[in-house]
Every structure is written in structure tokens, then in C-alpha cells.
Design a protein around this motif. Sequence first.
Motif, PDB file in Angstrom:
ATOM      1  N   HIS A  81       0.733  -1.625  -0.107  1.00  0.00           N
ATOM      2  CA  HIS A  81       0.081  -0.183   0.269  1.00  0.00           C
ATOM      3  C   HIS A  81       0.616   0.828  -0.301  1.00  0.00           C
ATOM      4  O   HIS A  81       1.867   1.157   0.180  1.00  0.00           O
ATOM      5  CB  HIS A  81      -1.269   0.169   1.423  1.00  0.00           C
ATOM      6  CG  HIS A  81      -0.390   0.020   2.168  1.00  0.00           C
ATOM      7  ND1 HIS A  81      -0.097   1.097   3.006  1.00  0.00           N
ATOM      8  CD2 HIS A  81       0.291  -0.882   3.229  1.00  0.00           C
ATOM      9  CE1 HIS A  81       0.818   1.283   4.236  1.00  0.00           C
ATOM     10  NE2 HIS A  81       0.387  -0.049   4.329  1.00  0.00           N
ATOM     11  N   SER A 131      -6.526  -1.007   0.357  1.00  0.00           N
ATOM     12  CA  SER A 131      -6.762  -0.811  -0.574  1.00  0.00           C
ATOM     13  C   SER A 131      -7.030  -2.055  -1.671  1.00  0.00           C
ATOM     14  O   SER A 131      -7.418  -2.450  -2.572  1.00  0.00           O
ATOM     15  CB  SER A 131      -5.471  -0.177  -0.690  1.00  0.00           C
ATOM     16  OG  SER A 131      -5.364   0.757  -1.193  1.00  0.00           O
ATOM     17  N   ASN A 140      -5.797   6.005  -6.351  1.00  0.00           N
ATOM     18  CA  ASN A 140      -5.957   3.820  -5.459  1.00  0.00           C
ATOM     19  C   ASN A 140      -6.241   2.806  -5.506  1.00  0.00           C
ATOM     20  O   ASN A 140      -8.109   3.070  -6.182  1.00  0.00           O
ATOM     21  CB  ASN A 140      -6.865   4.669  -4.119  1.00  0.00           C
ATOM     22  CG  ASN A 140      -6.616   2.676  -2.770  1.00  0.00           C
ATOM     23  OD1 ASN A 140      -6.471   2.510  -2.975  1.00  0.00           O
ATOM     24  ND2 ASN A 140      -7.569   3.482  -2.352  1.00  0.00           N
TER      25      ASN A 140
END
Length: 344
Positions: free
Chosen positions: A78, A86, A325
Amino acid sequence: MSEEVNRRNFLSIAAVTAVAVEFPLIGAANAQADKVAPAVKPGTHTSFAPFKQVDAGQLNVGYAEVGPADGPVVILLHGWPYDIYSFVDVAPLLAGAGYRVVMPYLRGYGTTRFLASETIRNGQQAVIATDIVALMDALKIPTAIIAGYDWGARTANIVAALWPERCKAMVSVSGYLIGSQEANKKPLPPKAELAWWYQFYFATDRGRQGYDSNRHDFAKLIWQLASPKWNFDDATFDRSAEAFNNPDHVDIVIHNYRWRLGLAQGEPQYDALEKKLAAGPLISVPTITMEGDANGAPHPEPASYRQKFSGKYEHRTITGGIGHNLPQEAPQAFAQAVIDVDGF
């Protein structure tokens, strides 16, 4: 939003055109016939099995793990200001395809802690990569597919460049993110400098205090700026925001950004690694790079880093308003990239 964009990429004129392929959220043109990640609505999954802990290098690392214990290993990394959630929708897709999926909290996040109170809270790029190699050693993982975004993509880049024998293949959002303090001394055009406002804020005592006092709201703002078309809800954000309550979080984040600008020193034992990284080493392992079509964070154009990958390579632009993201916003596309690069 913390991709340390190699500043030379901002200023260079690319001589090689990237292989740019647009993929929708569902499906992938060159998926392995027997391993196609099923479609999943982002936000379908909201939890992991109980977290695990293991001593590795300087850390007691907190991590989630799913999938068969004897499956080929995928390590998912991440970035800032995010955490392992995520990958909450990515992980089940990969586990279903037979992979053992390991998702560690980086130093300064979640349940990861330093083993010794006197250890310097160092956030420079080389040390985060050595953390991952130490984790692989602790878990007896000789080699793995490594995939990530933001700090996680840079860390994957470094492991692939410096320890290619440990990295079977790589998926890297925003491409090649290895940087150097020397390169970062060069000023960018004003518009590019504006995008790094938080880095300059963190260079001040006011910025450190402000981030410490407002971690939740600060991170939420970054999420909104970095993924302007992602309509995440409060519950989704709050699950990740828990990771920023780590007692070392502020120290690691501030050191990371100050080190990039040469305002904080690294540790001498990493000087040799940083010297290699400053030279911009090529990455030879099979690689898929990815970019969302609505990434609001600073990021290089794919053409600027194509020449950094000397092995089998493909670039994918993920459409549909996908921001920074990418794994959480487009989990099927990210999981498919991992599956596909394994077949390169």
C-alpha cells in the motif's frame, strides 16, 4: 497521493512511446484462459481474517494473508495515506485464482511496530524496501510477485531493481518511481510544484504539527484530491484511517518527505543502496504498469518510464474515472494484471 515522481521524468522528453492499452473495469484482453479474475463491485468486501504478526528485520510486522498456504506468493504493498484495505477486494480474487496473498502494513502503519524504541524512525525509500525483503525472509518466501501503488509501487520497483531474484514479476501503478535526493533538488514547473503542496507543508514544523493533529481530515482530503471521481463512503475511509493511529506514523511520513527534499538525512547503512537507486537502475523482471484515467496525484506519463523496463512489459490505462488508489477503485483490473504478469 505520495508517489515520489522521479523529477527527471517530469522534465525529460520521452524517446520511446509506451505501449498504452485501455482496459475497462471488467475483463482483460489477454487474460490467461484458465485464470480470469471475476468481476467484483468495489466495496464488496470489508474485512480480512484476523491479522498476523511476525518479527522481520527492525519490525514486528502486521499483515493480512489469504489464499492457499502452498500457492504462488503475491505481496501487495500500500501507499500513503492508505493501508492494506486498498486490497480488500483484490485479495479474494487472487486467492480464488490459487495465490497466497500477503499484505503487510508498512512501517508506521496499522499493527506494525518497531522492535526497539531506539531505532531511528527512518522513512527513506531504501529502508522500506529492505523491510519487505526482511519480511520475505521471515516468512520463508524465496520469491514473489510484488504489486503496489504509491509508496508500495516504489518499494516494488526497488526490490525488483536491487533484488530481482526475489521478485518473480511486478505490477506497478504509475510505473517507475525510484528517485534520488539529487534529482529532487531540481525545481519543477509551477503547476507540478503546486501538486506537491503537502510535501512542502511537511517540511515545516507547522506542517508536522498540523498533520499530527489532523491525521484523519488530512488523509481524507488527500483521498478526495487524488481520486476526484471516487465516491468512497465514510465507513470505507474510516477502516483505513485506523492505520494512521500507529505511534510511529507521523515520524515515518515526515521523515519520508523531508528525506526526498534533502531536508533530513538517511542512515549510513543504506548509502550504498541509495547510490544504486540514484543511478536509475533498469528493471528486468516481467512488469505490467498501470494508471487510472482520473489520477489526481502527481504521476509521470507512461512514455517517460517505458525505457526503464528491459524485460517483458505492458502498460494498461484503466478507464472509468479511476484515481490514485487503483486497487481499491478497480480491483478486478488490478487482480487481472497480477494474474496476467504471472504468465509473461
